[in-house]
Design a protein around this motif. Structure first.
Motif, short mmCIF file in Angstrom:
data_model
loop_
_atom_site.label_atom_id
_atom_site.label_comp_id
_atom_site.label_asym_id
_atom_site.label_seq_id
_atom_site.Cartn_x
_atom_site.Cartn_y
_atom_site.Cartn_z
N GLY A 343 -20.44 -11.78 68.23
CA GLY A 343 -20.06 -10.73 67.30
C GLY A 343 -21.10 -9.65 67.07
N GLY A 344 -22.32 -9.86 67.55
CA GLY A 344 -23.33 -8.82 67.48
C GLY A 344 -24.06 -8.68 66.17
N SER A 345 -23.86 -9.62 65.24
CA SER A 345 -24.55 -9.52 63.95
C SER A 345 -25.87 -10.29 63.98
N GLU A 346 -26.73 -9.97 63.02
CA GLU A 346 -28.01 -10.66 62.92
C GLU A 346 -27.76 -12.10 62.47
N ARG A 347 -28.44 -13.06 63.09
CA ARG A 347 -28.21 -14.46 62.75
C ARG A 347 -29.42 -15.31 63.11
N GLN A 348 -29.58 -16.42 62.38
CA GLN A 348 -30.63 -17.40 62.68
C GLN A 348 -30.04 -18.73 63.15
N SER A 349 -28.73 -18.82 63.15
CA SER A 349 -28.09 -20.01 63.70
C SER A 349 -26.72 -19.61 64.24
N VAL A 350 -26.21 -20.45 65.10
CA VAL A 350 -24.92 -20.16 65.72
C VAL A 350 -24.19 -21.47 65.94
N ARG A 351 -22.88 -21.46 65.71
CA ARG A 351 -22.05 -22.62 66.03
C ARG A 351 -21.15 -22.23 67.20
N PHE A 352 -21.25 -22.95 68.28
CA PHE A 352 -20.46 -22.60 69.46
C PHE A 352 -19.53 -23.74 69.83
N GLY A 353 -18.45 -23.37 70.50
CA GLY A 353 -17.48 -24.34 70.98
C GLY A 353 -17.77 -24.72 72.42
N HIS A 354 -17.76 -26.02 72.71
CA HIS A 354 -17.94 -26.53 74.07
C HIS A 354 -16.78 -27.46 74.39
N PRO A 355 -16.70 -28.02 75.59
CA PRO A 355 -15.51 -28.80 75.94
C PRO A 355 -15.21 -29.99 75.03
N SER A 356 -16.24 -30.57 74.41
CA SER A 356 -16.01 -31.74 73.57
C SER A 356 -15.91 -31.41 72.09
N GLY A 357 -16.21 -30.18 71.70
CA GLY A 357 -16.17 -29.82 70.28
C GLY A 357 -17.09 -28.67 69.95
N THR A 358 -17.88 -28.84 68.90
CA THR A 358 -18.75 -27.75 68.46
C THR A 358 -20.17 -28.27 68.25
N LEU A 359 -21.11 -27.33 68.23
CA LEU A 359 -22.51 -27.66 67.98
C LEU A 359 -23.17 -26.47 67.31
N ARG A 360 -23.99 -26.77 66.31
CA ARG A 360 -24.79 -25.73 65.65
C ARG A 360 -26.23 -25.84 66.12
N VAL A 361 -26.82 -24.70 66.43
CA VAL A 361 -28.23 -24.64 66.81
C VAL A 361 -28.84 -23.41 66.16
N GLY A 362 -30.06 -23.55 65.68
CA GLY A 362 -30.73 -22.44 65.03
C GLY A 362 -31.95 -22.00 65.82
N ALA A 363 -32.36 -20.76 65.62
CA ALA A 363 -33.56 -20.24 66.26
C ALA A 363 -34.19 -19.19 65.36
N GLN A 364 -35.50 -19.23 65.25
CA GLN A 364 -36.25 -18.27 64.46
C GLN A 364 -36.89 -17.27 65.42
N ALA A 365 -36.34 -16.05 65.43
CA ALA A 365 -36.80 -15.01 66.35
C ALA A 365 -37.36 -13.83 65.56
N GLN A 366 -38.37 -13.21 66.13
CA GLN A 366 -38.93 -12.01 65.53
C GLN A 366 -39.46 -11.10 66.64
N GLN A 367 -39.48 -9.81 66.34
CA GLN A 367 -39.95 -8.84 67.32
C GLN A 367 -41.36 -8.40 66.94
N ILE A 368 -42.30 -8.61 67.84
CA ILE A 368 -43.70 -8.26 67.63
C ILE A 368 -44.14 -7.36 68.78
N ASN A 369 -44.64 -6.16 68.42
CA ASN A 369 -45.06 -5.18 69.44
C ASN A 369 -43.96 -4.94 70.46
N GLU A 370 -42.73 -4.79 69.93
CA GLU A 370 -41.55 -4.48 70.73
C GLU A 370 -41.14 -5.61 71.68
#
Length: 398
Positions: A343-370
């Protein structure tokens, strides 16, 4: 005529996440297999039952899928700030090959519990109740994983009510932190950067097939993301739809091979056959309703995107843990195909659908010196000892 007797080696057979593998303590391996080399590879292949031209691994502990054709070697860490060194081998089912090029994120959940059970963690660190933090050095890729292992009555708690799609029975939750999961150097074409080409989206030219938009990322495990619609899929496919189609598998493997070249992981596409474990290839799509392999309906409103990934040339029945790290990382970085599909929005976690169901995974990202940096990726798995004792192999098999 004389025949070679079998030898026995202490081993633990464990489920970790949606994978299973045979775990060894380095000190228990035969001397010729304690160091990397052909002897170690032959031993692990014989344990798992490979190479097997029938594709069944009947004469070994493998279960004829990439998720179950795995071996792990553990040892006390040589690093002062880590507890255990974890080495993972992906054993090919039908070829004489053990691929050491990447990690298994699912079996990462089993490393902490197994290390405790093997006595690799000092007993005074184990509380009577609560949890213990196990710092794991992932030796294949040189990264740190932190496992928070639940403890009950001074023992690893394996049973619980944590459910994981792709695993039939609930178990105890094991939170995992993948620290600094992305490669550190900037794009130089050598496969060592988070975005090896320096771009979040690339045009990947595949001779005879066309040019595809891709996100080539090295986080958790090197992964090639491609839009499902660009290769004729919806993102709702189950294993049978892909794995029964030899032409589809060949096309996806060709894309994977050219992606590996563009990432700098191999010099020529002919080398891809000897590097089956990495990179992974996955296709993504915006959310939509679908029915899982167990017959459960996943609503589009319950997920952020759809992802299907291949492992060792076959569509995975759920999602590889390392690929989930790549998904979470890519979802946190604007412009990637994963971020766009979500969807293109800012996020720190995502829940995605896979063949067996769903899974949530998070990531902490930041931009430093581009430049984008990811400090950690987070997800939960479970693990359980299935069997322990000795594995037997013919004494002349390695």
């Amino acid at each position: 005529m004389s025949f070679t007797a079998q030898i026995r080696i202490p081993a633990i057979y464990m489920r970790g996440g949606t994978s299973k593998g045979v775990f060894f303590s380095l000190r228990d391996l035969p001397v010729s297999a304690q160091a990397p080399g052909p002897g170690r590879d032959r031993l692990l292949m014989r344990v798992i039952g490979s190479p097997d031209p029938y594709g069944k691994q009947i004469d070994g502990l493998g279960n004829a899928s990439s998720s179950t054709s795995k071996a792990v070697i553990l040892s006390r860490s040589s690093r002062a700030d880590h507890d255990v060194d974890y080495l993972f081998g992906q054993v090919s089912i039908d070829q004489a090959l053990v691929d050491w090029s990447g990690n298994c994120g699912n079996l990462s959940a089993a490393v902490g519990p197994c290390a405790i059970h093997m006595g690799l963690i000092d007993p005074e660190r184990i509380p009577q109740q609560g949890s213990v933090m196990v710092r794991i050095w992932q030796a294949n890729i040189g990264k740190t994983i932190i496992a928070h292992v639940p403890i009950s009555n001074s023992l690893v708690q394996e049973t619980g009510d944590f459910s994981l799609d792709g695993v039939t029975f609930p178990a105890a939750e094991i939170p995992l932190e993948f620290l600094d999961p992305a490669a550190e150097s900037e794009g130089d074409g050598n496969g060592g950067a988070m975005f090896p080409t320096g771009h979040v989206v690339d045009e990947l030219e595949v001779p005879g097939m066309g040019t595809f938009k891709t996100t080539l990322i090295n986080a958790g495990i090197p992964t090639i993301f491609i839009n499902a619609q660009d290769i004729g899929y919806t993102g709702t496919e189950l294993q049978e739809a892909i794995n029964s189609d030899a032409q589809a598998l060949a096309r996806l493997e060709t894309i994977r091979a050219w992606g590996a070249v563009k990432m700098g992981l191999i010099g020529d596409i002919t080398e891809a056959a000897q590097r089956q474990h990495t990179p992974k290839i996955a296709f993504v799509a915006p959310p939509r309703d679908y029915v899982t392999s167990s017959g459960k309906t996943v609503q589009a409103t319950d997920i952020d995107l759809l992802v299907r990934a291949l492992s060792m040339g076959k569509l995975h029945h759920a999602m590889m843990g390392t690929a989930a790290v790549a998904i979470g990382t890519a979802a946190a970085i604007p412009g990637t195909l994963v971020h766009q599909a979500a969807g293109g929005s800012e996020r720190q976690s995502v829940r995605f659908g896979h063949p067996s169901g769903t899974l949530r995974v998070g990531a902490q990202a930041q931009q430093i010196n581009e430049q984008w940096q990811v400090t950690k990726a987070l997800m939960s798995r479970s693990a359980r000892i299935l069997m322990e004792g000795w594995v037997r192999v013919p004494g002349n098999s390695f």
